[in-house]
Design a protein around this motif. Sequence first.
Motif, PDB file in Angstrom:
ATOM      1  N   ASP A  84     -15.402 -71.844  30.614  1.00  0.00           N
ATOM      2  CA  ASP A  84     -16.550 -71.798  31.510  1.00  0.00           C
ATOM      3  C   ASP A  84     -17.621 -70.943  30.851  1.00  0.00           C
ATOM      4  O   ASP A  84     -17.375 -70.367  29.774  1.00  0.00           O
ATOM      5  CB  ASP A  84     -16.153 -71.259  32.891  1.00  0.00           C
ATOM      6  N   PRO A  85     -18.827 -70.844  31.401  1.00  0.00           N
ATOM      7  CA  PRO A  85     -19.870 -70.046  30.736  1.00  0.00           C
ATOM      8  C   PRO A  85     -19.481 -68.582  30.492  1.00  0.00           C
ATOM      9  O   PRO A  85     -19.725 -68.076  29.392  1.00  0.00           O
ATOM     10  CB  PRO A  85     -21.059 -70.186  31.690  1.00  0.00           C
ATOM     11  N   PRO A  86     -18.858 -67.867  31.459  1.00  0.00           N
ATOM     12  CA  PRO A  86     -18.423 -66.506  31.131  1.00  0.00           C
ATOM     13  C   PRO A  86     -17.388 -66.481  30.005  1.00  0.00           C
ATOM     14  O   PRO A  86     -17.393 -65.587  29.148  1.00  0.00           O
ATOM     15  CB  PRO A  86     -17.824 -65.990  32.446  1.00  0.00           C
ATOM     16  N   GLY A  87     -16.497 -67.492  29.990  1.00  0.00           N
ATOM     17  CA  GLY A  87     -15.497 -67.566  28.927  1.00  0.00           C
ATOM     18  C   GLY A  87     -16.125 -67.773  27.559  1.00  0.00           C
ATOM     19  O   GLY A  87     -15.670 -67.209  26.552  1.00  0.00           O
ATOM     20  N   ALA A  88     -17.175 -68.576  27.491  1.00  0.00           N
ATOM     21  CA  ALA A  88     -17.876 -68.781  26.224  1.00  0.00           C
ATOM     22  C   ALA A  88     -18.487 -67.481  25.728  1.00  0.00           C
ATOM     23  O   ALA A  88     -18.474 -67.193  24.520  1.00  0.00           O
ATOM     24  CB  ALA A  88     -18.957 -69.850  26.397  1.00  0.00           C
ATOM     25  N   LEU A  89     -19.003 -66.672  26.657  1.00  0.00           N
ATOM     26  CA  LEU A  89     -19.575 -65.376  26.283  1.00  0.00           C
ATOM     27  C   LEU A  89     -18.489 -64.445  25.747  1.00  0.00           C
ATOM     28  O   LEU A  89     -18.682 -63.755  24.741  1.00  0.00           O
ATOM     29  CB  LEU A  89     -20.260 -64.757  27.502  1.00  0.00           C
ATOM     30  N   VAL A  90     -17.318 -64.435  26.407  1.00  0.00           N
ATOM     31  CA  VAL A  90     -16.187 -63.624  25.951  1.00  0.00           C
ATOM     32  C   VAL A  90     -15.736 -64.065  24.562  1.00  0.00           C
ATOM     33  O   VAL A  90     -15.508 -63.237  23.671  1.00  0.00           O
ATOM     34  CB  VAL A  90     -15.019 -63.717  26.956  1.00  0.00           C
ATOM     35  N   ALA A  91     -15.591 -65.367  24.361  1.00  0.00           N
ATOM     36  CA  ALA A  91     -15.110 -65.885  23.079  1.00  0.00           C
ATOM     37  C   ALA A  91     -16.042 -65.500  21.940  1.00  0.00           C
ATOM     38  O   ALA A  91     -15.594 -65.078  20.855  1.00  0.00           O
ATOM     39  CB  ALA A  91     -14.961 -67.404  23.161  1.00  0.00           C
ATOM     40  N   THR A  92     -17.338 -65.647  22.162  1.00  0.00           N
ATOM     41  CA  THR A  92     -18.309 -65.281  21.128  1.00  0.00           C
ATOM     42  C   THR A  92     -18.256 -63.790  20.839  1.00  0.00           C
ATOM     43  O   THR A  92     -18.290 -63.365  19.669  1.00  0.00           O
ATOM     44  CB  THR A  92     -19.727 -65.682  21.574  1.00  0.00           C
ATOM     45  N   TYR A  93     -18.172 -63.002  21.873  1.00  0.00           N
ATOM     46  CA  TYR A  93     -18.120 -61.546  21.706  1.00  0.00           C
ATOM     47  C   TYR A  93     -16.885 -61.113  20.914  1.00  0.00           C
ATOM     48  O   TYR A  93     -16.998 -60.355  19.940  1.00  0.00           O
ATOM     49  CB  TYR A  93     -18.120 -60.889  23.085  1.00  0.00           C
TER      50      TYR A  93
END
Length: 313
Positions: free
Chosen positions: A57-66
């Motif tokens: 999901d969008p928060p997960g994409a942010l976590v993965a990139t981080y």
Amino acid sequence: MTAARRIVVVGESLVDLVWHTAAGTVRPSPGGSPANVAIGVHRLGRPVTLVTCWGDDPPGALVATYLAGTGLDVLRAPATTGGTTVALAYVDEETGSATYDFLASWAPDHIPVGEDTALLHTGSLAVVVSPGAEQVLEACRRLHGREGRAVAVDLNVRPAVQPDRAAYRSAVERLARVADVVKASDEDLRWLWPGQDPAASARDLLAGGPRLVVLTRGADGATGFLPGAEVSVAAPRVSVADTIGAGDAFQSALLAGLFAAHSDGTATVRMPADALELERVLRDCVVAGALATTRTGAQPPTAEELRTAAAAR
């Protein structure tokens, strides 16, 4: 049997929506207590793996990139749900302190903890949010009691995800029975056991099975409890930006201080034998926590930053 070589941190990764109350601004910031601890251990130069999960999901994409940008070794556990935990962190501009609310999702299908694990750390949402909490407890049971290895827990109590105090206490007591090290703040213990001095609660936890209990008191430092010995260490005075991640930086230094690497590439956990050894470990911990408060967001120190600041005390 594979030799123990590393620290493994198990728990949630999430996105903090950091709300600065005076300015009325909100900004997304990926993190989560276990992720912050793992990053802190990595910055202190210890071999570490973060076992976590996030959603597509969008928060997960942010976590993965981080996480991909941290240099951290990350093992994404398979999960039974597709969501990512989101936390709303309210920051008081006057004190720098933060309070939290959560939309929690922690449902790893299983917790892969390998034979190369010397020190397993967990805590925060991961130990109380079902169904993942049961998987975490079982992982701790599998490692607990094995020679040269240890389980460490940072309670990091979050009533927003489990407001039933009795249920939260039961979860903590179960976890303490399969932990070698338990860390908690005075606020954690006051909430769990209202009306009781946090030091007395820490001693009760120690009597339940751990070999070491550490009580943190924010700007007032920390106290370590061993069977037959207690030692308190003052925190350095600093200018506080915010308190986000301070406890996680403290915990990273604690794990690093207990992790004993050997010349053959293996590692064991070395528990403090007495108050003097415990004091040396805690001095680095309070410095690491204080350094984190001088920065906005969760920014644990590097090994060089910690050495420099500790030498200046």
